[in-house]
Write an enzyme that holds these catalytic residues in place. Structure first.
Site, PDB file in Angstrom:
ATOM      1  N   LYS A 111       0.810  -1.226   0.000  1.00 49.12           N
ATOM      2  CA  LYS A 111       0.000   0.000   0.000  1.00 49.12           C
ATOM      3  C   LYS A 111       0.840   1.272   0.000  1.00 49.12           C
ATOM      4  O   LYS A 111       0.321   2.341  -0.303  1.00 49.12           O
ATOM      5  CB  LYS A 111      -0.947   0.003   1.210  1.00 49.12           C
ATOM      6  N   LYS A 192      -7.079 -12.428  -6.025  1.00 52.98           N
ATOM      7  CA  LYS A 192      -8.210 -12.515  -5.104  1.00 52.98           C
ATOM      8  C   LYS A 192      -9.272 -11.474  -5.428  1.00 52.98           C
ATOM      9  O   LYS A 192      -8.965 -10.338  -5.784  1.00 52.98           O
ATOM     10  CB  LYS A 192      -7.720 -12.320  -3.661  1.00 52.98           C
ATOM     11  N   LYS A 195     -13.104  -5.774  -3.214  1.00 52.71           N
ATOM     12  CA  LYS A 195     -14.024  -4.656  -3.430  1.00 52.71           C
ATOM     13  C   LYS A 195     -13.297  -3.383  -3.841  1.00 52.71           C
ATOM     14  O   LYS A 195     -13.924  -2.435  -4.308  1.00 52.71           O
ATOM     15  CB  LYS A 195     -14.869  -4.404  -2.178  1.00 52.71           C
TER      16      LYS A 195
END
Length: 329
Positions: A111, A192, A195
């Protein structure tokens, strides 16, 4: 009865992958364990959030938990920020965590890579996650493969605290579901389902309309041979769809393969869309009713009160062990 803790961030409407890999399995666990399920909104703010959207997502996630079958008489459902002990315990655990071990966290690297600046919270949120778990004396923590590293750090921090101050923490074990733990993207079936994926066709949310579900499954990436057969390595797309079908219908993959012998992907995808719609429709209806009622807030109020009573007992033990404040009896 052993204790389980798990939390999900309210950073968007949860996906079919979250439902299969986490929430549907939580529903089963509540019958055999003392379960604490938290909407971890403090984790969500490690990256920028719109406050109105965040508040909407918090209530929606709570409603979806209950709509999916969580029984507030069996399990404790609460919002993390409504139990201040989480942030207080997290600070104490940050003070025994080392910068080097936090910087080695894979999710922090993922991130923060390529960003000009990231929040300190993004670096230090693993101790908050550890606090979430350790405050409730959790024996087991059901997580996906991507959270194993954080659970290992939680265990390390618990053992470090126990050795340095006082032996008060239960060392939690990781519980990774054997089936359905990793539902993949509809567009990149080696990745994977998430959302946060920029491609809206890559995931199905629990609140998608039937037409949206049909379109997303129809456009799901498969392969060119047209044979409905499970082969994760060579046919990851159709294998992912077979996994979803198998879990939602409680049928073996082998039986599903047999029923589609001589049929193509078109028939299979149409039927899978119907399976998904039939699974989600009652959840969506119950969720809508909860969001419009006082019942949801009553459940969350009661959950926060129960969670705080449990967490505050451990917090006091932590403070006494570290010598904070005045000694409490």
């Amino acid at each position: 009865m052993k204790t389980i803790f798990s939390g999900i961030q309210p950073s968007g409407v949860i996906t079919l992958g979250n439902y299969i890999g986490a929430i549907s399995q939580f529903i089963e666990l509540q019958n055999d364990y003392d379960c604490y399920f938290s909407i971890v909104d403090q984790h969500a703010i490690t990256v920028p959030q719109d406050k109105l959207t965040l508040r909407k997502n918090i209530r929606t996630l709570a409603a979806l938990y209950i709509a999916a079958g969580l029984d507030p008489d069996k399990a404790t459902l609460f919002i993390q920020s409504e139990v201040p002990a989480h942030a207080q315990a997290a600070w104490m655990l940050q003070c025994i965590a080392y910068i080097g071990e936090l910087e080695r966290m894979t999710q922090f690297k993922d991130k923060s890579t390529g960003k000009e600046a990231v929040s300190a919270g993004l670096l230090t949120y693993p101790p908050l996650m550890a606090a979430d778990i350790l405050l409730y004396g959790a024996d087991l923590v059901p997580v996906g493969e991507d959270q194993k590293q954080h659970l290992e750090l939680t265990r390390d921090l618990a053992e470090r605290f126990n050795n340095r101050y006082n032996d008060i923490f239960t060392i939690p074990e990781v519980r990774i579901p054997k089936v359905g733990a990793r539902i993949m993207s509809l567009q990149e079936p080696t990745k994977k389902m998430s959302k946060s994926d920029a491609n809206q066709r890559a995931f199905i949310t629990l609140l998608d309309e039937p037409k949206q579900i049909e379109k997303k499954i129809k456009s799901a990436v498969t392969d060119s041979d047209g044979i409905v057969k499970f082969d994760r390595e060579n046919k990851p797309g159709i294998s992912n769809l077979l996994s979803i079908y198998s879990i939602l219908e409680n049928k073996s993959v082998e039986d599903i393969e047999l029923s589609y012998e001589g049929k193509g992907y078109g028939d299979f995808k149409a039927d899978l869309a119907e399976v998904v719609i039939n699974t989600l429709s009652p959840i969506q209806e119950r969720c809508k009713n909860l969001l419009e009622s006082q019942e949801l807030d009553d459940i969350l109020d009661a959950g926060a009160e129960k969670a705080a009573a449990k967490a505050n007992k451990m917090l006091k033990k932590m403070e006494n062990a570290m010598g904070l404040g005045r000694k409490r009896r």
